[in-house]
Write an enzyme that holds these catalytic residues in place. Structure first.
Site, PDB file in Angstrom:
ATOM      1  N   LYS A   9      38.509  33.247  26.012  1.00 32.67           N
ATOM      2  CA  LYS A   9      39.967  33.444  26.089  1.00 32.67           C
ATOM      3  C   LYS A   9      40.657  32.694  24.946  1.00 32.67           C
ATOM      4  CE  LYS A   9      40.509  33.678  31.125  1.00 32.67           C
ATOM      5  NZ  LYS A   9      41.089  32.999  32.275  1.00 32.67           N
ATOM      6  N   LYS A  61      47.062  35.175  40.078  1.00 32.49           N
ATOM      7  CA  LYS A  61      47.182  33.840  40.677  1.00 32.49           C
ATOM      8  C   LYS A  61      47.976  32.921  39.741  1.00 32.49           C
ATOM      9  CE  LYS A  61      44.401  30.044  42.407  1.00 32.49           C
ATOM     10  NZ  LYS A  61      43.088  29.513  42.719  1.00 32.49           N
ATOM     11  N   GLU A  71      30.395  34.733  38.718  1.00 37.03           N
ATOM     12  CA  GLU A  71      31.412  33.755  38.319  1.00 37.03           C
ATOM     13  C   GLU A  71      31.264  32.489  39.174  1.00 37.03           C
ATOM     14  OE1 GLU A  71      35.936  34.331  38.541  1.00 37.03           O
ATOM     15  OE2 GLU A  71      35.550  34.982  36.496  1.00 37.03           O
ATOM     16  N   HIS A 125      18.570  58.671  40.578  1.00 41.90           N
ATOM     17  CA  HIS A 125      18.408  59.621  39.479  1.00 41.90           C
ATOM     18  C   HIS A 125      18.770  58.981  38.146  1.00 41.90           C
ATOM     19  CE1 HIS A 125      17.672  62.899  42.293  1.00 41.90           C
ATOM     20  NE2 HIS A 125      18.476  62.185  43.079  1.00 41.90           N
ATOM     21  N   GLY A 173      40.469  32.958  43.035  1.00 42.79           N
ATOM     22  CA  GLY A 173      40.779  34.350  42.689  1.00 42.79           C
ATOM     23  C   GLY A 173      39.792  35.343  43.290  1.00 42.79           C
ATOM     24  N   ARG A 174      38.509  35.062  43.145  1.00 44.92           N
ATOM     25  CA  ARG A 174      37.507  36.027  43.615  1.00 44.92           C
ATOM     26  C   ARG A 174      37.309  35.980  45.126  1.00 44.92           C
ATOM     27  NH1 ARG A 174      35.706  32.145  40.310  1.00 44.92           N
ATOM     28  NH2 ARG A 174      34.142  30.644  41.026  1.00 44.92           N
ATOM     29  N   GLU A 195      45.858  39.908  30.017  1.00 49.18           N
ATOM     30  CA  GLU A 195      45.704  41.336  30.344  1.00 49.18           C
ATOM     31  C   GLU A 195      46.789  41.771  31.331  1.00 49.18           C
ATOM     32  OE1 GLU A 195      43.307  39.086  30.396  1.00 49.18           O
ATOM     33  OE2 GLU A 195      41.368  39.898  29.777  1.00 49.18           O
TER      34      GLU A 195
HETATM   35  O1  F6P Z   1      39.173  34.775  33.711  1.00 47.71           O
HETATM   36  C1  F6P Z   1      38.641  34.671  34.981  1.00 47.71           C
HETATM   37  C2  F6P Z   1      39.715  34.635  36.018  1.00 47.71           C
HETATM   38  O2  F6P Z   1      40.341  33.394  36.025  1.00 47.71           O
HETATM   39  C3  F6P Z   1      39.170  34.975  37.382  1.00 47.71           C
HETATM   40  O3  F6P Z   1      38.583  33.891  38.010  1.00 47.71           O
HETATM   41  C4  F6P Z   1      40.365  35.520  38.059  1.00 47.71           C
HETATM   42  O4  F6P Z   1      40.033  36.242  39.196  1.00 47.71           O
HETATM   43  C5  F6P Z   1      40.938  36.365  36.953  1.00 47.71           C
HETATM   44  O5  F6P Z   1      40.716  35.621  35.772  1.00 47.71           O
HETATM   45  C6  F6P Z   1      42.391  36.706  37.085  1.00 47.71           C
HETATM   46  O6  F6P Z   1      43.180  35.569  37.168  1.00 47.71           O
HETATM   47  P1  F6P Z   1      44.678  35.632  37.638  1.00 47.71           P
HETATM   48  O7  F6P Z   1      44.691  36.100  39.058  1.00 47.71           O
HETATM   49  O8  F6P Z   1      45.204  34.233  37.500  1.00 47.71           O
HETATM   50  O9  F6P Z   1      45.398  36.586  36.741  1.00 47.71           O
END
Ligand code: F6P
Length: 536
Positions: free
Chosen positions: A503, A197, A343, A374, A257-258, A203
């Site tokens: 972060k 987003k 979250e 199990h 995002g979620r 990452e």
């Molecule tokens: O760090 C949490 C977060 O902001 C989530 O809410 C989001 O889904 C995820 O990181 C990834 O964010 P982006 O889509 O901006 O890379």
């Protein structure tokens, strides 16, 4: 206060076994909700008519009806970020206009959906293909959190409908993730979708750069962009990153995002199952929206799912809940719900900044049945803590030739719910052992280990078959549950400030780990870890 009345009622009924509630006449029918072909059964909980009435009052007092309409009508209910919350607009296929700041957003939503359709069907048909090559055989979704968990969960859930390119996921910044996924693939026929987003998530940007290098090593640096697509709200950054604007699928800041699987973040799912089935998924979500907006509270599935959650967590104090899909293809549902629920509702202050007077949302965890049986079910049945369990079960699998597997799956799911509620008394355990010839002290000692306290609550969500349409309903059901719990707790379910501190510190520590700056000012444990890591 309704909270206190509920707490008093919970104390007054604390010693009443759940199983005894079934003695007063038919209960399952009265304490369950049917909607859109699904059945949500909460009869195996301690909720009685009075508790339900009080819980409904709690929702009404919290202004659920007004908040719900505020969300659907584009008000900026995400107050800490001054944003509307309109993931529902992404599935508003047959609905009317949705206004944000006085402007209808549905034109843009439809246009993006049409672009996604044209692209996905083009790839699936082999018309959009790598330069000079055959069709794209594989797709890699690079993203994390909401840009990963939804697509991964849904691609796995809908595997029987996947007739497009194979879809893979890279999320973790651990180089092992990219290495292991890319090692299986041929860059000449792989489409890389960078999903973020913000297009700043470290990452994702790190993995995207690694994937671009991987492509460039085979197809050439000038050609790598032909194999890449971006999904983002930050179209300026995607352009800076060198992705062709025609290959960028944007979405607005009013999609969290979620909550974003319903739009371009779901592109990998659309590539896998096709645009028509993706729209069936959207329709399932839209049906649940309509139900949530119109059904009376006690017949409203997301509301009752939320009220059961409030009863177990905030009233009875059970800090966790287990999500147990008896549906192997929902294996990633617990992980998906961890982000959606934790979250969203893992907050310590209310919307107005005041400390919450009650606990926020629960810890969510789980695994598919029967695997969990199990592993951790021992604790569910005999541990000292009570974990409310949420079972999910389909009437039908996708494997008619393996119907006997499905019968076993169903029997196990029903057996677990029954065992949790009924338990096994000490007397019953003694009788069992006596029948096997044990007696005296040995019988007594062994019997205690075979006693099950029972009276452990569970709910069950039953659906016909895990189709795209059913999955849409299920996911929207949980979204509205989270929203309802958030409203009752007075929480902003749509921000996530709690992820920021870690972060920031990681950004600070990266040059320290690299040895570029000394670890001055860090705590001793961090310095010891750094020293250990740099030992030969
Ligand atoms: O760090 C949490 C977060 O902001 C989530 O809410 C989001 O889904 C995820 O990181 C990834 O964010 P982006 O889509 O901006 O890379």
């Amino acid at each position: 206060m309704v909270w206190e009345r509920l707490e008093r009622h919970a104390r007054a009924t604390a010693d009443r076994p759940i199983a005894s509630l079934f003695e007063d006449g038919p209960r399952a029918r009265d304490f369950s909700v049917r909607a859109g072909g699904m059945l949500f059964d909460y009869s195996r909980t301690g909720i009685d008519a009075q508790a339900r009435a009080l819980l409904v009052e709690l929702a009404e007092d919290a202004g659920l009806a007004e908040r719900r309409e505020a969300m659907f009508s584009g008000e900026k209910i995400n107050e800490t970020e001054a944003r509307a919350v309109l993931h529902t607009a992404l599935r508003n296929l047959d609905g009317g206009p949705v206004l944000v700041d006085g402007r209808d957003v549905m034109g843009g939503v439809r246009e993006t959906l049409a672009r996604m359709r044209a692209f996905a069907e083009g790839v699936r048909a082999g018309e959009i293909r790598p330069p000079g090559g055959g069709p794209f055989t594989d797709v890699v979704n690079i993203g994390i959190g909401g840009s990963h968990l939804g697509p991964e969960m849904a691609c796995r859930a809908l595997a029987p409908y996947a007739d497009g390119p194979r879809v893979h996921f890279i999320s973790n910044v651990d180089g092992a993730d990219a290495t292991d996924v890319l090692a299986r693939l041929d860059p000449r026929s792989t489409l890389v979708i960078v999903v973020s987003k913000t297009f700043t998530t470290v990452e994702t940007m790190t993995n995207a750069a690694t994937a671009r290098n991987w492509l460039a090593a085979t197809v050439g640096a000038d050609r790598a962009a032909d194999y890449m697509v971006a999904v983002s709200s930050a179209t300026g950054r995607t352009a800076q990153w060198g992705i062709d604007p025609a290959r960028v699928f944007g979405f607005a800041d009013w999609v969290g995002g979620r909550y974003s699987l319903w739009g371009p973040v779901g592109l990998s799912l659309m590539l896998a199952i096709g645009a028509d089935r993706f729209e069936e998924f959207l329709r399932g979500g839209q049906e649940m929206d309509n139900h949530f907006r119109t059904a009376p509270w006690a017949e409203n599935m997301p509301v009752m799912l939320a009220l059961v959650g409030i009863w177990h967590n905030q009233i009875l104090g059970h800090a966790t809940r287990a999500v147990l899909p008896y549906d192997q293809r929902l294996a990633r549902l617990p992980a998906y719900l961890q982000q959606l629920e934790m979250e969203s509702n893992g907050k310590r202050v209310a919307m107005d900044g005041h400390a919450l007077s009650r606990h926020s949302g629960p810890v969510v965890w789980g695994e598919p049945g029967t695997n969990g049986q199990h592993a951790f079910f021992q604790l569910l049945h005999q541990g000292t803590r009570v974990v409310p369990c949420e079972f999910l079960l389909a009437a039908e699998g996708h494997e008619p030739d393996l119907a006997h597997h499905h019968r076993l799956l169903v029997a196990n799911c029903l057996a677990q719910a029954e065992a949790l509620m009924r338990g096994r008394s000490l007397e019953e355990a003694r009788a069992l052992l006596a029948a096997r010839g044990l007696e005296g002290e040995e019988l007594e000692r062994q019997a205690r280990h075979r006693e099950f306290p029972g009276n452990r609550p569970s709910t069950m969500l039953l659906y016909r078959k895990l189709t795209p349409h059913a999955l849409g309903r299920i996911i929207a059901l949980y979204e509205h549950r989270v929203f309802t719990e958030g409203v009752i707790l007075g929480i902003n379910s749509f921000d996530q400030w709690g992820v920021e501190l870690g972060k920031e510190l990681a950004r600070e520590l990266e040059p320290v780990v690299a040895g570029d700056i000394p670890p001055d000012g860090r705590d001793e444990a961090t310095r010891m870890a750094l020293a250990y890591l740099s030992e030969e």
